[in-house]
Design an enzyme around this catalytic site. Structure first.
Site, PDB file in Angstrom:
ATOM      1  N   VAL A  15      40.802  36.493  32.999  1.00  0.00           N
ATOM      2  CA  VAL A  15      42.104  36.653  32.348  1.00  0.00           C
ATOM      3  C   VAL A  15      42.013  36.381  30.839  1.00  0.00           C
ATOM      4  O   VAL A  15      42.549  37.141  30.029  1.00  0.00           O
ATOM      5  CB  VAL A  15      43.158  35.727  33.014  1.00  0.00           C
ATOM      6  CG1 VAL A  15      44.538  35.999  32.427  1.00  0.00           C
ATOM      7  CG2 VAL A  15      43.184  35.928  34.525  1.00  0.00           C
ATOM      8  N   LYS A 107      49.097  29.222  38.859  1.00  0.00           N
ATOM      9  CA  LYS A 107      50.110  28.951  39.893  1.00  0.00           C
ATOM     10  C   LYS A 107      49.895  27.604  40.561  1.00  0.00           C
ATOM     11  O   LYS A 107      50.864  26.926  40.935  1.00  0.00           O
ATOM     12  CB  LYS A 107      50.142  30.069  40.942  1.00  0.00           C
ATOM     13  CG  LYS A 107      48.796  30.401  41.576  1.00  0.00           C
ATOM     14  CD  LYS A 107      48.144  31.614  40.953  1.00  0.00           C
ATOM     15  CE  LYS A 107      46.761  31.856  41.498  1.00  0.00           C
ATOM     16  NZ  LYS A 107      46.180  33.114  41.063  1.00  0.00           N
ATOM     17  N   ILE A 138      52.996  42.199  37.913  1.00  0.00           N
ATOM     18  CA  ILE A 138      54.396  42.536  38.230  1.00  0.00           C
ATOM     19  C   ILE A 138      55.317  41.539  37.514  1.00  0.00           C
ATOM     20  O   ILE A 138      55.170  40.336  37.712  1.00  0.00           O
ATOM     21  CB  ILE A 138      54.670  42.444  39.752  1.00  0.00           C
ATOM     22  CG1 ILE A 138      53.686  43.296  40.554  1.00  0.00           C
ATOM     23  CG2 ILE A 138      56.099  42.831  40.061  1.00  0.00           C
ATOM     24  CD1 ILE A 138      53.845  43.179  42.069  1.00  0.00           C
ATOM     25  N   LYS A 207      52.602  30.599  44.902  1.00  0.00           N
ATOM     26  CA  LYS A 207      53.437  31.611  44.237  1.00  0.00           C
ATOM     27  C   LYS A 207      54.857  31.604  44.818  1.00  0.00           C
ATOM     28  O   LYS A 207      55.843  31.694  44.086  1.00  0.00           O
ATOM     29  CB  LYS A 207      52.787  32.994  44.389  1.00  0.00           C
ATOM     30  CG  LYS A 207      51.448  33.096  43.656  1.00  0.00           C
ATOM     31  CD  LYS A 207      50.676  34.345  44.077  1.00  0.00           C
ATOM     32  CE  LYS A 207      49.322  34.434  43.376  1.00  0.00           C
ATOM     33  NZ  LYS A 207      48.430  35.441  43.949  1.00  0.00           N
ATOM     34  N   GLY A 304      43.432  40.861  38.593  1.00  0.00           N
ATOM     35  CA  GLY A 304      42.525  41.661  37.772  1.00  0.00           C
ATOM     36  C   GLY A 304      42.774  41.435  36.295  1.00  0.00           C
ATOM     37  O   GLY A 304      43.862  40.993  35.893  1.00  0.00           O
TER      38      GLY A 304
HETATM   39  P1  NAP Z   1      37.755  32.460  35.689  1.00  0.00           P
HETATM   40  O1  NAP Z   1      37.285  33.855  35.527  1.00  0.00           O
HETATM   41  O2  NAP Z   1      37.075  31.584  36.666  1.00  0.00           O
HETATM   42  O3  NAP Z   1      37.750  31.769  34.257  1.00  0.00           O
HETATM   43  C1  NAP Z   1      38.050  30.428  34.067  1.00  0.00           C
HETATM   44  C2  NAP Z   1      37.731  30.079  32.638  1.00  0.00           C
HETATM   45  O4  NAP Z   1      38.121  28.734  32.401  1.00  0.00           O
HETATM   46  C3  NAP Z   1      36.252  30.188  32.303  1.00  0.00           C
HETATM   47  O5  NAP Z   1      36.100  30.755  31.020  1.00  0.00           O
HETATM   48  C4  NAP Z   1      35.771  28.734  32.293  1.00  0.00           C
HETATM   49  O6  NAP Z   1      34.732  28.487  31.385  1.00  0.00           O
HETATM   50  C5  NAP Z   1      37.022  28.028  31.829  1.00  0.00           C
HETATM   51  N1  NAP Z   1      37.085  26.660  32.320  1.00  0.00           N
HETATM   52  C6  NAP Z   1      37.083  26.236  33.593  1.00  0.00           C
HETATM   53  N2  NAP Z   1      37.135  24.894  33.637  1.00  0.00           N
HETATM   54  C7  NAP Z   1      37.159  24.471  32.360  1.00  0.00           C
HETATM   55  C8  NAP Z   1      37.189  23.207  31.755  1.00  0.00           C
HETATM   56  N3  NAP Z   1      37.195  22.105  32.489  1.00  0.00           N
HETATM   57  N4  NAP Z   1      37.209  23.138  30.398  1.00  0.00           N
HETATM   58  C9  NAP Z   1      37.195  24.271  29.655  1.00  0.00           C
HETATM   59  N5  NAP Z   1      37.151  25.505  30.180  1.00  0.00           N
HETATM   60  C10 NAP Z   1      37.136  25.597  31.515  1.00  0.00           C
HETATM   61  O7  NAP Z   1      39.315  32.438  36.106  1.00  0.00           O
HETATM   62  P2  NAP Z   1      40.370  33.588  35.905  1.00  0.00           P
HETATM   63  O8  NAP Z   1      40.264  34.531  37.048  1.00  0.00           O
HETATM   64  O9  NAP Z   1      40.326  34.111  34.535  1.00  0.00           O
HETATM   65  O10 NAP Z   1      41.740  32.784  36.159  1.00  0.00           O
HETATM   66  C11 NAP Z   1      42.310  31.982  35.147  1.00  0.00           C
HETATM   67  C12 NAP Z   1      43.707  31.552  35.608  1.00  0.00           C
HETATM   68  O11 NAP Z   1      44.507  32.715  35.863  1.00  0.00           O
HETATM   69  C13 NAP Z   1      43.720  30.758  36.908  1.00  0.00           C
HETATM   70  O12 NAP Z   1      44.766  29.825  36.883  1.00  0.00           O
HETATM   71  C14 NAP Z   1      44.019  31.821  37.948  1.00  0.00           C
HETATM   72  O13 NAP Z   1      44.604  31.316  39.121  1.00  0.00           O
HETATM   73  C15 NAP Z   1      44.999  32.682  37.189  1.00  0.00           C
HETATM   74  N6  NAP Z   1      45.122  34.048  37.675  1.00  0.00           N
HETATM   75  C16 NAP Z   1      44.015  34.812  37.784  1.00  0.00           C
HETATM   76  C17 NAP Z   1      44.152  36.119  38.221  1.00  0.00           C
HETATM   77  C18 NAP Z   1      42.959  37.031  38.326  1.00  0.00           C
HETATM   78  O14 NAP Z   1      43.126  38.182  38.730  1.00  0.00           O
HETATM   79  N7  NAP Z   1      41.752  36.591  37.984  1.00  0.00           N
HETATM   80  C19 NAP Z   1      45.422  36.629  38.553  1.00  0.00           C
HETATM   81  C20 NAP Z   1      46.545  35.811  38.403  1.00  0.00           C
HETATM   82  C21 NAP Z   1      46.384  34.511  37.963  1.00  0.00           C
HETATM   83  P3  NAP Z   1      33.258  29.158  31.535  1.00  0.00           P
HETATM   84  O15 NAP Z   1      33.481  30.635  31.454  1.00  0.00           O
HETATM   85  O16 NAP Z   1      32.498  28.638  30.384  1.00  0.00           O
HETATM   86  O17 NAP Z   1      32.766  28.708  32.873  1.00  0.00           O
HETATM   87  N1  HSE Z   2      43.246  35.445  44.483  1.00  0.00           N
HETATM   88  C1  HSE Z   2      44.495  36.008  44.044  1.00  0.00           C
HETATM   89  C2  HSE Z   2      44.803  37.232  44.901  1.00  0.00           C
HETATM   90  C3  HSE Z   2      44.386  36.371  42.572  1.00  0.00           C
HETATM   91  O1  HSE Z   2      43.954  37.691  45.655  1.00  0.00           O
HETATM   92  O2  HSE Z   2      45.923  37.722  44.867  1.00  0.00           O
HETATM   93  C4  HSE Z   2      45.725  36.616  41.936  1.00  0.00           C
HETATM   94  O3  HSE Z   2      46.514  35.483  41.904  1.00  0.00           O
END
Ligand code: NAP
Ligand code: HSE
Length: 428
Positions: A15, A107, A138, A207, A304
């Site tokens: 993200v 969330k 959404i 959520k 995504g």
């Molecule tokens: P991700 O790809 O796992 O990325 C997490 C990032 O946070 C990484 O850059 C990581 O650093 C950094 N991080 C983790 N712990 C840390 C710490 N203690 N100190 C500093 N940096 C730290 O996760 P993501 O998918 O982008 O998701 C991020 C947020 O968005 C989450 O809350 C997730 O639930 C929410 N979300 C994600 C999606 C989705 O589709 N991915 C959808 C809706 C909501 P490094 O890269 O250096 O390891």
């Molecule tokens: N793991 C979650 C999903 C990512 O599959 O919907 C989005 O919150």
């Protein structure tokens, strides 16, 4: 044009990188739309040396997210690390203490600490925006808290975890088992770091708890969500449901009544032809019912890089334009604490079980249901394979309490070869 709006972004994963890309690519468009230039001052993640496919050189690198959150050269702290505790919570609290607005996609953080964070932010006249936390791309938070503000919301329902919907959809389309598709979802990068958050219904439960707070003016109460995952769904359940004109979905439902606030996230049978029954793959859908609007259906990508970053940037634009409103749509201190109404209104249930194949086995199961006041609508024994007999029962409407009593009685009969699968049927 007014002063630029300066961002500090913590978390540069899926993200975070998406947000940096949109802010860069759409800089001129965002400035035209908000009347302010939006700039990134500083960023943070765990590994400073990781190649993230984007140029981070123009930004200050801050190793510690808490330090980033309180920097003087940021106006908004953008939390994209994840997790309800640790760095995400500490840095969000630090940002509020330092007088920064917060935008987050987290969330888990809001479902567990949303009330305390909202009270702290509102006490300082700050905003926490979290559109991306529910159903990814959404704009459901905006729809509920702004577009539908004139409605008494009666019910919120939906499929809010793309991973579960992907697995359940593919079980039907590919005829593949749960374990195979769970593995496939992992290989495609769909699963959370802790997959139980997805398949255990926890992520979707977070959520739903957030949407309930906005819809019903109640404190976020994740502990009050009745939770059940999809781990016990077998291909046989998918087939039997399809045979009866249903699909199995991890369905969230929240409604407030005189009994209290009902919040359920559990696999249910929904009619194949209904909008929720037609939802395939990783797509999300949220259905909102209000006294004036009647019903609206929102559908789109729930996860995504692009869709989630789109929601984060939308929140940033709101702040750039000067939007100010309470975190959950009404002041957090005034949110009520609704008692949890467990188990919901009566509904028909689908029961699948394997019986020890001996005289009187079926009669004992029928008796257990009858003694709990549950009437059988349909029943069949199919695909007999010694030494057990698979049996499918569809009940007339009953309560979960009565069903649980019947299941307990069945367990004591000695004729069950495995624990029954019991799924609510929602004739939406
Ligand atoms: P991700 O790809 O796992 O990325 C997490 C990032 O946070 C990484 O850059 C990581 O650093 C950094 N991080 C983790 N712990 C840390 C710490 N203690 N100190 C500093 N940096 C730290 O996760 P993501 O998918 O982008 O998701 C991020 C947020 O968005 C989450 O809350 C997730 O639930 C929410 N979300 C994600 C999606 C989705 O589709 N991915 C959808 C809706 C909501 P490094 O890269 O250096 O390891
Ligand atoms: N793991 C979650 C999903 C990512 O599959 O919907 C989005 O919150």
């Amino acid at each position: 044009m007014t002063e630029p709006l300066r961002l500090g972004i913590a978390g540069l994963g899926t993200v975070g990188v998406g947000v940096v890309r949109i802010i860069r690519k759409q800089a001129a468009l965002l400035a035209r739309r908000t009347g302010r230039e939006i700039v990134i001052s500083a960023v943070s993640a765990r590994d400073a040396g990781k190649d993230r496919g984007i140029n981070l050189a123009p930004f200050v690198w801050e190793q510690d997210a808490v330090a980033l959150a309180s920097r003087d050269d940021i106006d908004i702290f953008v939390e994209l690390m994840g997790g309800s505790e640790g760095a995400a919570k500490d840095a969000t609290e630090a940002a509020i203490a330092a007088g920064k607005h917060v935008v987050t996609a987290n969330k888990a953080l809001l479902a567990i600490h949303g009330q305390a964070l909202a009270e702290a932010a509102e006490a300082k006249g700050l905003m926490i925006r979290f559109e991306a936390a529910v159903a990814g791309g959404i704009p459901v938070v905006k729809a509920l808290s702004e577009g539908l503000a004139g409605n008494e919301i009666t019910r919120v329902m939906g499929v809010m975890n793309g991973t579960c919907n992907y697995i359940l959809t593919r079980m039907e389309s590919e005829g593949a088992g749960y374990d195979t598709l769970f593995e496939e979802a992992g290989k495609l990068g769909y699963l959370e770091a802790d997959p139980n958050l997805d398949v255990g219904g926890i992520d979707a439960g977070h959520k739903l708890a957030i949407l309930s707070a906005i819809a019903f003016g109640t404190r976020v109460n994740f502990a009050g969500v009745e939770l059940e995952g999809i781990q016990r769904i077998e291909l046989e359940d998918i087939r039997q449901a399809a045979d009866m004109g249903y699909r199995i979905k991890l369905l969230g439902l929240a409604q407030r009544s005189a009994r209290g606030l009902e919040q359920r996230m559990q696999p249910c049978l929904v009619p194949t032809g209904s909008p929720l029954g037609q939802l395939t793959g990783g797509t999300n859908m949220v259905v909102i019912e209000g006294d004036a609007v009647e019903q609206i259906v929102l559908r789109g990508p729930g996860a995504g890089e692009g869709p989630t970053a789109s929601a984060v940037v939308g929140d940033i634009c709101d702040l750039a334009r000067g939007l100010r409103m309470p975190v959950f749509g009404q002041p957090a201190a005034g949110l009520s604490q609704a008692p949890a109404a467990r188990s919901g209104l009566p509904a028909p249930y689908y029961l699948r079980m394997a019986l020890v194949d001996k005289p009187g086995a079926l009669a004992r199961i029928a008796a257990a249901l009858g003694e709990s006041g549950i009437s059988i609508d349909r029943m069949r024994q199919y695909g007999h394979c010694e030494p057990t007999a698979p049996v499918l029962i569809v009940t007339h409407k009953t309560t979960r309490e009565a069903l649980d009593l019947a299941l307990e009685a069945m367990a004591g009969t000695g004729v069950l070869a495995s624990t029954p699968v019991a799924l609510r049927i929602e004739n939406l």
